[in-house]
Design a protein around this motif. Sequence first.
Motif, PDB file in Angstrom:
ATOM      1  N   PRO A   1      37.516  -2.264  -6.812  1.00  0.00           N
ATOM      2  CA  PRO A   1      37.820  -3.696  -6.802  1.00  0.00           C
ATOM      3  C   PRO A   1      36.658  -4.544  -6.267  1.00  0.00           C
ATOM      4  CG  PRO A   1      38.851  -2.652  -4.922  1.00  0.00           C
ATOM      5  CD  PRO A   1      38.181  -1.557  -5.705  1.00  0.00           C
ATOM      6  N   LEU A   2      35.588  -4.624  -7.037  1.00  0.00           N
ATOM      7  CA  LEU A   2      34.412  -5.394  -6.625  1.00  0.00           C
ATOM      8  C   LEU A   2      34.643  -6.889  -6.790  1.00  0.00           C
ATOM      9  CD1 LEU A   2      31.577  -3.321  -8.333  1.00  0.00           C
ATOM     10  CD2 LEU A   2      31.986  -3.532  -5.881  1.00  0.00           C
ATOM     11  N   LYS A   3      33.944  -7.667  -5.971  1.00  0.00           N
ATOM     12  CA  LYS A   3      33.946  -9.111  -6.156  1.00  0.00           C
ATOM     13  C   LYS A   3      33.309  -9.414  -7.509  1.00  0.00           C
ATOM     14  CE  LYS A   3      33.667 -10.307  -1.287  1.00  0.00           C
ATOM     15  NZ  LYS A   3      32.805 -10.821  -0.211  1.00  0.00           N
ATOM     16  N   GLU A   4      33.678 -10.547  -8.078  1.00  0.00           N
ATOM     17  CA  GLU A   4      33.279 -10.899  -9.442  1.00  0.00           C
ATOM     18  C   GLU A   4      31.766 -10.807  -9.690  1.00  0.00           C
ATOM     19  OE1 GLU A   4      34.092 -11.632 -13.318  1.00  0.00           O
ATOM     20  OE2 GLU A   4      35.574 -11.372 -11.748  1.00  0.00           O
ATOM     21  N   GLU A   5      30.954 -11.315  -8.773  1.00  0.00           N
ATOM     22  CA  GLU A   5      29.503 -11.300  -9.001  1.00  0.00           C
ATOM     23  C   GLU A   5      28.945  -9.879  -9.089  1.00  0.00           C
ATOM     24  OE1 GLU A   5      26.833 -12.382  -5.537  1.00  0.00           O
ATOM     25  OE2 GLU A   5      28.788 -12.964  -4.705  1.00  0.00           O
ATOM     26  N   TYR A   6      29.474  -8.965  -8.301  1.00  0.00           N
ATOM     27  CA  TYR A   6      29.009  -7.579  -8.332  1.00  0.00           C
ATOM     28  C   TYR A   6      29.584  -6.830  -9.535  1.00  0.00           C
ATOM     29  CZ  TYR A   6      27.449  -8.912  -3.763  1.00  0.00           C
ATOM     30  OH  TYR A   6      26.830  -9.578  -2.740  1.00  0.00           O
ATOM     31  N   LEU A   7      30.804  -7.166  -9.913  1.00  0.00           N
ATOM     32  CA  LEU A   7      31.414  -6.593 -11.099  1.00  0.00           C
ATOM     33  C   LEU A   7      30.582  -6.939 -12.334  1.00  0.00           C
ATOM     34  CD1 LEU A   7      33.846  -5.176 -12.474  1.00  0.00           C
ATOM     35  CD2 LEU A   7      34.931  -7.419 -12.562  1.00  0.00           C
ATOM     36  N   GLU A   8      30.247  -8.215 -12.475  1.00  0.00           N
ATOM     37  CA  GLU A   8      29.449  -8.656 -13.624  1.00  0.00           C
ATOM     38  C   GLU A   8      28.051  -8.043 -13.604  1.00  0.00           C
ATOM     39  OE1 GLU A   8      30.599 -10.135 -16.307  1.00  0.00           O
ATOM     40  OE2 GLU A   8      32.536 -10.031 -15.278  1.00  0.00           O
ATOM     41  N   SER A   9      27.468  -7.930 -12.441  1.00  0.00           N
ATOM     42  CA  SER A   9      26.140  -7.330 -12.314  1.00  0.00           C
ATOM     43  C   SER A   9      26.156  -5.854 -12.719  1.00  0.00           C
ATOM     44  CB  SER A   9      25.641  -7.484 -10.877  1.00  0.00           C
ATOM     45  OG  SER A   9      24.367  -6.914 -10.742  1.00  0.00           O
ATOM     46  N   MET A  10      27.169  -5.121 -12.279  1.00  0.00           N
ATOM     47  CA  MET A  10      27.294  -3.708 -12.656  1.00  0.00           C
ATOM     48  C   MET A  10      27.511  -3.576 -14.159  1.00  0.00           C
ATOM     49  SD  MET A  10      27.137  -1.601  -9.950  1.00  0.00           S
ATOM     50  CE  MET A  10      28.230  -0.207  -9.973  1.00  0.00           C
ATOM     51  N   ARG A  11      28.325  -4.434 -14.723  1.00  0.00           N
ATOM     52  CA  ARG A  11      28.539  -4.404 -16.175  1.00  0.00           C
ATOM     53  C   ARG A  11      27.242  -4.694 -16.910  1.00  0.00           C
ATOM     54  NH1 ARG A  11      34.519  -7.183 -16.442  1.00  0.00           N
ATOM     55  NH2 ARG A  11      35.646  -5.209 -16.406  1.00  0.00           N
ATOM     56  N   SER A  12      26.465  -5.617 -16.396  1.00  0.00           N
ATOM     57  CA  SER A  12      25.172  -5.946 -17.007  1.00  0.00           C
ATOM     58  C   SER A  12      24.224  -4.746 -16.990  1.00  0.00           C
ATOM     59  CB  SER A  12      24.542  -7.133 -16.268  1.00  0.00           C
ATOM     60  OG  SER A  12      23.260  -7.391 -16.763  1.00  0.00           O
ATOM     61  N   VAL A  13      24.186  -4.040 -15.871  1.00  0.00           N
ATOM     62  CA  VAL A  13      23.347  -2.841 -15.775  1.00  0.00           C
ATOM     63  C   VAL A  13      23.790  -1.813 -16.817  1.00  0.00           C
ATOM     64  CG1 VAL A  13      22.812  -0.834 -14.329  1.00  0.00           C
ATOM     65  CG2 VAL A  13      22.666  -3.126 -13.364  1.00  0.00           C
ATOM     66  N   LEU A  14      25.092  -1.622 -16.954  1.00  0.00           N
ATOM     67  CA  LEU A  14      25.605  -0.654 -17.919  1.00  0.00           C
ATOM     68  C   LEU A  14      25.306  -1.069 -19.357  1.00  0.00           C
ATOM     69  CD1 LEU A  14      28.986   0.218 -16.184  1.00  0.00           C
ATOM     70  CD2 LEU A  14      26.946   1.669 -16.338  1.00  0.00           C
ATOM     71  N   GLU A  15      25.290  -2.372 -19.631  1.00  0.00           N
ATOM     72  CA  GLU A  15      24.971  -2.864 -20.974  1.00  0.00           C
ATOM     73  C   GLU A  15      23.487  -2.744 -21.288  1.00  0.00           C
ATOM     74  OE1 GLU A  15      26.352  -6.832 -21.776  1.00  0.00           O
ATOM     75  OE2 GLU A  15      28.400  -6.337 -21.155  1.00  0.00           O
ATOM     76  N   THR A  16      22.646  -3.166 -20.345  1.00  0.00           N
ATOM     77  CA  THR A  16      21.196  -3.163 -20.596  1.00  0.00           C
ATOM     78  C   THR A  16      20.588  -1.781 -20.423  1.00  0.00           C
ATOM     79  OG1 THR A  16      20.645  -3.717 -18.294  1.00  0.00           O
ATOM     80  CG2 THR A  16      20.950  -5.566 -19.850  1.00  0.00           C
ATOM     81  N   ARG A  17      21.295  -0.909 -19.672  1.00  0.00           N
ATOM     82  CA  ARG A  17      20.818   0.444 -19.367  1.00  0.00           C
ATOM     83  C   ARG A  17      19.547   0.428 -18.522  1.00  0.00           C
ATOM     84  NH1 ARG A  17      24.704   3.320 -19.196  1.00  0.00           N
ATOM     85  NH2 ARG A  17      23.481   5.195 -19.415  1.00  0.00           N
ATOM     86  N   ILE A  18      19.388  -0.632 -17.707  1.00  0.00           N
ATOM     87  CA  ILE A  18      18.276  -0.751 -16.757  1.00  0.00           C
ATOM     88  C   ILE A  18      18.874  -0.844 -15.359  1.00  0.00           C
ATOM     89  CG2 ILE A  18      16.268  -2.103 -16.026  1.00  0.00           C
ATOM     90  CD1 ILE A  18      15.919  -0.917 -18.818  1.00  0.00           C
TER      91      ILE A  18
END
Length: 123
Positions: A72-89
């Motif tokens: 249950p991450l806060k929204e900003e960290y949730l979005e950041s983790m999703r971004s890492v998984l999308e960009t693969r960086i």
Amino acid sequence: MKTNRRSQKHRADKYSRRAAVMLEQFHWEKAESHFLALMETAVLTIEEIRELTWAQVRTSYEGIVILDRVIPLKEEYLESMRSVLETRIGFYGEDLNSSDGSPRLFSKESLKVITKELDQFKE
């Protein structure tokens, strides 16, 4: 020596409180802030986080899933983790699709620094 579950739970609760205050009061590097955000949830132990690789992290409708647990991450960290998984960086600019295998979420140096800060922080 293995610690019992009660002391692990107590440690997770203590670090969760400290991580929340530290995230709120200070500026952190990207990897450090995400480590603190994971600690704040008190879902994973430091030992589990220390061993995490990006292959163990996935996104789902409920949010980020690590070791088959919804975090249950806060929204900003949730979005950041999703971004890492999308960009693969990763957090350090590393390629998550490397032929060397899946890199760890956090470097040993980052973990050493932030764990020391957690241990010394007074609430």
